[in-house]
Design a protein around this motif. Structure first.
Motif, short mmCIF file in Angstrom:
data_model
loop_
_atom_site.label_atom_id
_atom_site.label_comp_id
_atom_site.label_asym_id
_atom_site.label_seq_id
_atom_site.Cartn_x
_atom_site.Cartn_y
_atom_site.Cartn_z
N TYR A 23 0.83 -1.21 0.00
CA TYR A 23 0.00 0.00 0.00
C TYR A 23 0.86 1.26 0.00
N SER A 24 1.95 1.22 0.75
CA SER A 24 2.87 2.35 0.75
C SER A 24 3.46 2.56 -0.64
N LEU A 25 3.80 1.47 -1.32
CA LEU A 25 4.37 1.56 -2.66
C LEU A 25 3.34 2.12 -3.65
N ALA A 26 2.10 1.68 -3.51
CA ALA A 26 1.05 2.13 -4.43
C ALA A 26 0.67 3.58 -4.20
N ARG A 27 0.71 4.05 -2.97
CA ARG A 27 0.24 5.41 -2.66
C ARG A 27 1.34 6.45 -2.63
N THR A 28 2.58 6.05 -2.27
CA THR A 28 3.65 7.04 -2.12
C THR A 28 4.86 6.74 -3.02
N GLY A 29 4.91 5.56 -3.59
CA GLY A 29 6.07 5.19 -4.39
C GLY A 29 7.25 4.72 -3.57
N GLU A 30 7.10 4.67 -2.26
CA GLU A 30 8.15 4.22 -1.35
C GLU A 30 7.72 2.92 -0.68
N LEU A 31 8.67 1.98 -0.57
CA LEU A 31 8.35 0.70 0.06
C LEU A 31 8.10 0.86 1.55
N LEU A 32 8.94 1.62 2.21
CA LEU A 32 8.80 1.84 3.66
C LEU A 32 7.95 3.07 3.91
N PRO A 33 6.88 2.95 4.68
CA PRO A 33 6.01 4.10 4.93
C PRO A 33 6.67 5.13 5.84
N ASP A 34 6.41 6.40 5.56
CA ASP A 34 6.94 7.49 6.38
C ASP A 34 5.93 7.82 7.47
N THR A 35 5.78 6.89 8.41
CA THR A 35 4.83 7.06 9.50
C THR A 35 5.51 6.75 10.83
N THR A 36 4.83 7.10 11.90
CA THR A 36 5.40 6.94 13.22
C THR A 36 5.47 5.47 13.65
N LEU A 37 6.47 5.15 14.47
CA LEU A 37 6.59 3.82 15.04
C LEU A 37 5.69 3.62 16.25
N ALA A 38 5.08 4.71 16.71
CA ALA A 38 4.25 4.62 17.92
C ALA A 38 3.09 3.65 17.74
N ILE A 39 2.53 3.60 16.53
CA ILE A 39 1.41 2.69 16.28
C ILE A 39 1.86 1.24 16.50
N TYR A 40 2.99 0.90 15.89
CA TYR A 40 3.49 -0.48 16.00
C TYR A 40 3.88 -0.81 17.44
N LEU A 41 4.56 0.10 18.10
CA LEU A 41 4.97 -0.15 19.48
C LEU A 41 3.76 -0.32 20.40
N GLY A 42 2.72 0.45 20.13
CA GLY A 42 1.50 0.31 20.94
C GLY A 42 0.84 -1.04 20.74
N ILE A 43 0.80 -1.51 19.48
CA ILE A 43 0.19 -2.82 19.20
C ILE A 43 1.01 -3.93 19.83
N VAL A 44 2.33 -3.88 19.65
CA VAL A 44 3.20 -4.92 20.21
C VAL A 44 3.12 -4.95 21.73
N SER A 45 3.13 -3.78 22.34
CA SER A 45 3.04 -3.73 23.81
C SER A 45 1.73 -4.30 24.31
N THR A 46 0.65 -3.98 23.60
CA THR A 46 -0.66 -4.51 23.99
C THR A 46 -0.70 -6.02 23.87
N ALA A 47 -0.18 -6.55 22.77
CA ALA A 47 -0.16 -8.01 22.56
C ALA A 47 0.66 -8.71 23.64
N ALA A 48 1.85 -8.17 23.94
CA ALA A 48 2.71 -8.78 24.96
C ALA A 48 2.07 -8.70 26.34
N LEU A 49 1.47 -7.55 26.65
CA LEU A 49 0.84 -7.38 27.96
C LEU A 49 -0.33 -8.33 28.14
N LEU A 50 -1.18 -8.45 27.12
CA LEU A 50 -2.32 -9.36 27.20
C LEU A 50 -1.86 -10.81 27.38
#
Length: 450
Positions: free
Chosen positions: A400-427
């Motif tokens: 999706y990043s490649l289709a919308r921005t032309g870049e493979l890696l999205p230029d977005t914050t890591l906070a989303i991923y860290l929040g998901i990972v932390s929630t999964a580990a905590l649960l």
């Protein structure tokens, strides 16, 4: 016998009941949009939105719910393998045992479905209110909860319950009594051919959606969500089905550090995971689904929010809000359901081991050592679930990043991923340790005798 088993072992069916109850609630709530769309005076735009919400979101919810119900039914039947083997040894026929298991599942499914009706009706009303508040459905549309919601919700729940119980019991019922007793004591790490084929099909479907997103929908703007959103769901389900195989390399990687840090508790944790890959895989499935679907969908929407509009898109700019709402409904519904399934499955798996914990304490293990062992098992599960869930999200995020921005890696914050990972580990850790703490409160001698 089925009714007596349910009466005397209500706790053993708690995980299956909860998955069916929540599953029926989710499916009926979204299916109610079909009843609402068929009401009098509903304009064409509102009808299209309601049908889309029911078919797209409800459809994906249906897939996840089926996987969760079958997974908990599989866990429940496997935990009773020794009981079924004993029944065969005293003369029960495979048909009688199979009918008992299916009967138990049917009763639990009926009760769970009926109790879910009122909650589902409220959930459907809340969903309609949200759509009306965001101007996607006219305020004049009246809410309806009727035949579509009831038939789809109850029908799917019963199909998943009975099908899951019958499919899981099939292998045990084919064995001779002696072989069944041996299989109940020594778990086989092999997966059935059907499960492997299903996993390959789901993974291939996810990869296909990712390829379509990066190629056909390149430069098409928000249209790329049509395939990108599906990719991580299909791929994550495929990886979850391969849980018995995937948990092994993670265990091998963490074996050294766990033994070094945990001593005897670490050693026991590694051996338990290695010898119980089927049970661990059942607990691993919802962790992979939660991580993969949440990461893929949230990052897809984050990429879209930061990308410029495209003139060639078939979706008008004023409908972007509707798409964003749809995505957040998807991620909210599926993530909450998956999170509850993480807790539900891990608590059921850990509570079932009360006898094992009692035996360990009788031979010298202290309660802190037992807790340490369970905690380290939780670390392995959390690491495996987060790792493969993250891999599952890649087929959505990168294309999706490649289709919308032309870049493979999205230029977005890591906070989303860290929040998901932390929630999964905590649960994961909280569920394992909480259930283990409750299990070891019982005196060791009494736990062994249960």
């Amino acid at each position: 016998m089925a009714l007596r088993t349910l009466r005397h072992r209500t706790g053993g069916f708690a995980a299956s009941f909860l998955s069916m109850f929540l599953g029926a609630t989710v499916i009926m709530a979204f299916a109610a949009m079909l009843d609402t769309a068929g009401g009098a005076g509903v304009d064409d735009v509102s009808e299209e939105t309601l049908v889309t919400m029911a078919s797209v979101v409800g459809g994906w919810g249906l897939v996840i719910v089926l996987a969760a119900v079958v997974s908990t039914m599989t866990l429940s039947v496997r935990q009773r393998a020794s009981e079924m083997a004993l029944l065969k040894s005293v003369g029960a026929t495979p048909f009688q045992i199979g009918r008992m298991i299916v009967g138990e599942a049917a009763v639990v499914g009926v009760v769970a479905s009926l109790l879910a009706v009122s909650l589902a009706a409220g959930g459907g009303w809340f969903l309609l209110e949200m759509l009306q508040d965001t101007d996607q459905v006219a305020t004049s549309v009246d809410y309806a909860f009727g035949p579509a919601a009831l038939s789809i919700g109850i029908g799917v729940t019963m199909l998943a319950a009975i099908g899951g119980a019958a499919a899981t019991a099939r292998r045990t019922l084919r064995m001779r009594a002696k072989d069944a007793m041996t299989a109940a004591a020594i778990e086989s790490g092999r997966m059935s051919r059907k499960r492997v084929i299903a996993a390959i099909v789901f993974i291939a479907a996810g990869i296909n959606c990712g390829v379509l997103t990066a190629t056909i929908f390149d430069g098409k703007g928000i249209d790329a969500m049509q395939t990108a959103g599906q990719a991580s769901i299909w791929f994550s389900i495929g990886l979850a089905l391969l849980g018995p195989v995937l948990v092994r390399p993670v265990t091998a990687l963490l074996a050294g550090p766990l033994r070094l840090v945990g001593g005897s508790s670490g050693y026991l944790a590694v051996e338990n995971v290695r010898r119980r890959t089927q049970q661990m895989a059942g607990a691993l499935m919802p962790i992979i689904l939660f991580t993969g679907i949440a990461t893929g969908t949230l990052y897809m929407q984050s990429i879209e929010n930061g990308a410029p509009p495209v003139a060639g898109s078939s979706i008008p700019p004023d409908e972007a809000q509707a798409i964003e709402t749809l995505n957040f409904v998807v991620i909210g519904m599926l993530s909450v359901f998956a999170a509850i399934m993480v807790i539900n499955t891990l608590v059921a798996t850990t509570t079932y081991r009360r006898r094992e914990f009692g035996q360990q304490r009788l031979v010298g293990s202290t309660p802190p050592q037992v807790m340490g062992m369970v905690g380290m098992e939780g670390v392995v599960l959390a690491a495996a679930g987060v790792l493969f869930g993250s891999i599952g999200s890649i087929v959505t995020v990168f294309p999706y990043s490649l289709a919308r921005t032309g870049e493979l890696l999205p230029d977005t914050t890591l906070a989303i991923y860290l929040g998901i990972v932390s929630t999964a580990a905590l649960l994961t850790l909280a569920s394992c340790l909480g259930a283990a703490r409750k299990a070891i409160r019982m005196p060791a001698v009494q736990a062994v005798a249960v």
